[in-house]
Design a protein around this motif. Structure first.
Motif, PDB file in Angstrom:
ATOM      1  N   GLN A 427       0.792  -1.222   0.000  1.00 11.84           N
ATOM      2  CA  GLN A 427       0.000   0.000   0.000  1.00 11.84           C
ATOM      3  C   GLN A 427       0.828   1.277   0.000  1.00 11.84           C
ATOM      4  O   GLN A 427       0.284   2.350  -0.234  1.00 11.84           O
ATOM      5  CB  GLN A 427      -0.915   0.025   1.215  1.00 11.84           C
ATOM      6  N   TYR A 428       2.135   1.217   0.240  1.00 15.28           N
ATOM      7  CA  TYR A 428       2.965   2.427   0.308  1.00 15.28           C
ATOM      8  C   TYR A 428       3.895   2.495  -0.891  1.00 15.28           C
ATOM      9  O   TYR A 428       4.407   1.472  -1.369  1.00 15.28           O
ATOM     10  CB  TYR A 428       3.780   2.459   1.606  1.00 15.28           C
ATOM     11  N   LYS A 450       4.425   7.426   0.979  1.00 13.05           N
ATOM     12  CA  LYS A 450       3.022   7.825   1.028  1.00 13.05           C
ATOM     13  C   LYS A 450       2.145   6.641   0.643  1.00 13.05           C
ATOM     14  O   LYS A 450       2.560   5.737  -0.082  1.00 13.05           O
ATOM     15  CB  LYS A 450       2.755   8.996   0.087  1.00 13.05           C
ATOM     16  N   ARG A 451       0.934   6.683   1.130  1.00 15.43           N
ATOM     17  CA  ARG A 451      -0.008   5.600   0.845  1.00 15.43           C
ATOM     18  C   ARG A 451      -0.557   5.756  -0.566  1.00 15.43           C
ATOM     19  O   ARG A 451      -0.986   6.849  -0.967  1.00 15.43           O
ATOM     20  CB  ARG A 451      -1.138   5.612   1.862  1.00 15.43           C
ATOM     21  N   PHE A 456      -5.710  -0.397   0.752  1.00 19.83           N
ATOM     22  CA  PHE A 456      -5.932  -0.339   2.202  1.00 19.83           C
ATOM     23  C   PHE A 456      -5.832  -1.751   2.781  1.00 19.83           C
ATOM     24  O   PHE A 456      -6.721  -2.219   3.471  1.00 19.83           O
ATOM     25  CB  PHE A 456      -7.307   0.263   2.510  1.00 19.83           C
TER      26      PHE A 456
END
Length: 609
Positions: A427-428, A450-451, A456
């Motif tokens: 997710q990152y 950052k995501r 998620f």
């Protein structure tokens, strides 16, 4: 553990303190039992399974912070000699004296106790979930670590067993301090050979004399210093054969230097004879010859005779030198004979089983052709979370945050070797380089993550629940040095980022364009900073030249009085144009200021204010 008699203190002067990059991209064999024993002995508070905590944090530090590739080695079935030594150590520590110890049978009493074996098995399961390779030795774990090091499969061994050198290790890391400027206390066999003149077989001989893990007694009356000087008299290829002959009762003497004997015979002297010396000056010759004229060894200004020898005088002539060498040789022979007699009194010395164990090169379950199976895989995050949640009561969010530095290191390595797009933790993604920082003298990049939108899978939070916080605070009381670096949360323009410290070379290989852009921006910032500093200095100079008496500038005494004098004269000219009343008041004030009754400091303050 290892060689008895504070052997590590003997090697301490030849150790090296290595920095952060010492294990970068290197393979290192870890004696897993050493970690477990070390931490269990140091624990003084109630912590949930400290062996798992230590193994988890140290593994992440080795892999991410120091960039190493750890290989974990566990013990196999120890020899009956090792088990008997453990029994003897137990009774000795308990204060119980026994005339004879029970001899364990092969494969029965040799195993460790169930509690320790359970700790080892849990740690093995943990490191396997982390993706680290695990090897099982046939006997001692340090023996397999040393074999891997001597054969070139790994670059160093992490263990505190000094007998790893006897098994053939070339580089041993004894002390591991993650938060130190020099985190590794390293011992190289090359430094030991240069400093002490000892090689592998000579070290084996010392262990036989002073005791080891397989024979705690050694030779009675022989300490480490005696064993060191005794072994240094023989070369590596001859020492073990000499010990066998001495053990049989053939007390060999240290040979007298033939060169010294030849020099004595050439000078017409035998080792037992000494040339006559003057009792006044102490030099060769008779006192009668030295009464009127000084000898060749004395320097007399008046030339009337020799100089009276001082207390404790030692003649340095050739005859005296040879005589002293002969006496020293005799003293060494007597000392050597005493040591040989002590060795001959021991039964079954030296033990060939111990020697063959140290010289064995087959300590692992792998062939010499194929080599050991060492593959570093990606961690099994889901099973790892369940494992640590069950054993340590850590929440999934806390585990994921602790795992982030390890996963980011893997992500950067994969990115440097392939162009396939992937996400960190699913997710990152890499955002930018936040800044460069220095940790204990070494530079690192602070990377912003950052995501990615629409991903998620996991949720890494900054704080856990109350239960998790209690466990963390208790762990901090145990050993702060073993904690790993968790990512920091950074908020920029309403967006949250995670910050990790990464190796500069690794980031440059993975994102060369980002690194280039980062340093270009840094150069522009430096140029802008220099321009601003230059403009400020120019403004300062202009203000200083226009208004030297500005209140924001403190002038020195040489500039202050002339400027004040000019200002005072200008005030006097203005006052001359005023009415007579003002002129009279000013003259009266001036007379009062210059009155002799006022102190000089007061007059100066009234004058310039």
């Amino acid at each position: 553990m290892g060689i008895s008699g504070n052997f590590w203190e003997l090697l301490k002067p030849y150790s090296r303190n290595e920095g952060f990059d010492f294990l970068r991209n290197k393979r290192v064999a870890v004696d897993l039992s050493f970690w477990i024993v070390q931490h269990n002995n140091a624990i003084k508070t109630h912590v949930i399974k400290p062996h798992l905590r230590l193994t988890f944090f140290r593994t992440i530090n080795l892999f991410s912070k120091f960039g190493a590739f750890p290989v974990f080695v566990v013990d196999g079935t120890p020899s009956p000699l090792k088990s008997q030594a453990r029994i003897a150590r137990f009774f000795r520590n308990s204060g119980i004296e026994l005339t004879s110890l029970p001899v364990p049978e092969q494969g029965v009493s040799a195993e460790r106790n169930r509690s320790f074996s359970r700790c080892v098995q849990e740690c093995v399961e943990l490191v396997e979930l982390l993706g680290m390779p695990v090897l099982k030795a046939k006997g001692e774990a340090e023996a397999l670590c040393a074999q891997l090091n001597s054969e070139g499969h790994v670059d160093a061994c992490i263990t505190a067993d000094s007998d790893a050198f006897l098994f053939g290790a070339k580089c041993i890391i004894k002390s591991f301090r993650p938060n130190s400027k020099e985190p590794f206390e390293c011992y190289n066999i090359s430094d030991i050979e240069t400093g002490l003149g000892l090689k592998r077989k000579q070290l084996i001989a010392i262990s036989l004399l002073v005791g080891n893990d397989h024979d705690m007694n050694g030779v009675r009356g022989v300490g480490l210093e005696t064993a060191l000087h005794f072994v240094q008299a023989f070369n590596e290829d001859d020492i073990l054969n000499r010990l066998h002959e001495i053990g049989k009762g053939n007390a060999l003497q240290v040979p007298i230097s033939t060169e010294s004997e030849d020099n004595m015979h050439k000078a017409g002297n035998s080792p037992n004879t000494k040339q006559s010396h003057c009792s006044f000056c102490g030099h060769p010759g008779s006192k009668r010859d030295h009464i009127r004229f000084s000898c060749e060894y004395c320097i007399s200004n008046d030339g009337e005779g020799c100089i009276l020898k001082e207390e404790g005088f030692k003649c340095k002539c050739f005859s005296c030198g040879m005589n002293r060498k002969h006496k020293e040789q005799k003293r060494l022979e007597i000392w050597h004979t005493k040591v040989c007699h002590k060795i001959a009194e021991e039964s079954n010395f030296p033990n060939d089983e111990i020697i063959n164990m140290y010289l064995c090169s087959d300590n692992g379950h792998f062939s010499a052709i194929n080599g050991p199976h060492m593959i570093w895989e990606r961690p099994n995050i889901e099973m790892l979370i369940d494992f640590l949640n069950f054993h340590q009561h850590w929440e999934p969010s806390y585990i994921q945050r602790l795992m982030f530095p390890m996963m980011s290191t893997m992500f950067l390595r994969d990115k440097a070797s392939t162009t396939v797009e992937s996400l960190l933790f699913g997710q990152y993604e890499f955002d930018s380089l936040h800044r460069a920082k220095i940790i204990n003298g070494f530079q690192f990049y602070v990377v912003k993550w950052k995501r990615a939108a629409g991903n998620f899978t996991y949720a890494i939070r900054s704080n856990g629940s109350g239960t998790q916080q209690d466990v963390v605070e208790l762990d901090k009381l145990v050993d702060l040095l073993d904690d790993c670096d968790v990512p920091m949360i950074h908020v920029d323009d309403g967006c949250s980022f995670l910050l990790t410290d990464e190796n500069m070379d690794l980031v440059a290989a993975a994102f060369p364009e980002e690194v280039k852009r980062f340093w270009q921006e840094q150069e522009q910032k430096d140029l802008k900073r220099k321009r601003n500093s230059t403009s400020r200095s120019q403004e300062y100079e202009n203000e200083n030249s226009e208004s030297p008496n500005s209140k924001s500038i403190q002038l020195n005494i040489t500039k202050f009085y002339p400027s004040t004098k000019i200002k005072h004269e200008s005030k006097q000219q203005e006052s001359s144009k005023k009415p007579d009343t003002e002129e009279s008041e000013a003259s009266t004030r001036k007379r009062n200021v210059s009155g002799p009754n006022l102190p000089k400091s007061v007059r100066r303050r009234l004058l310039f204010d």
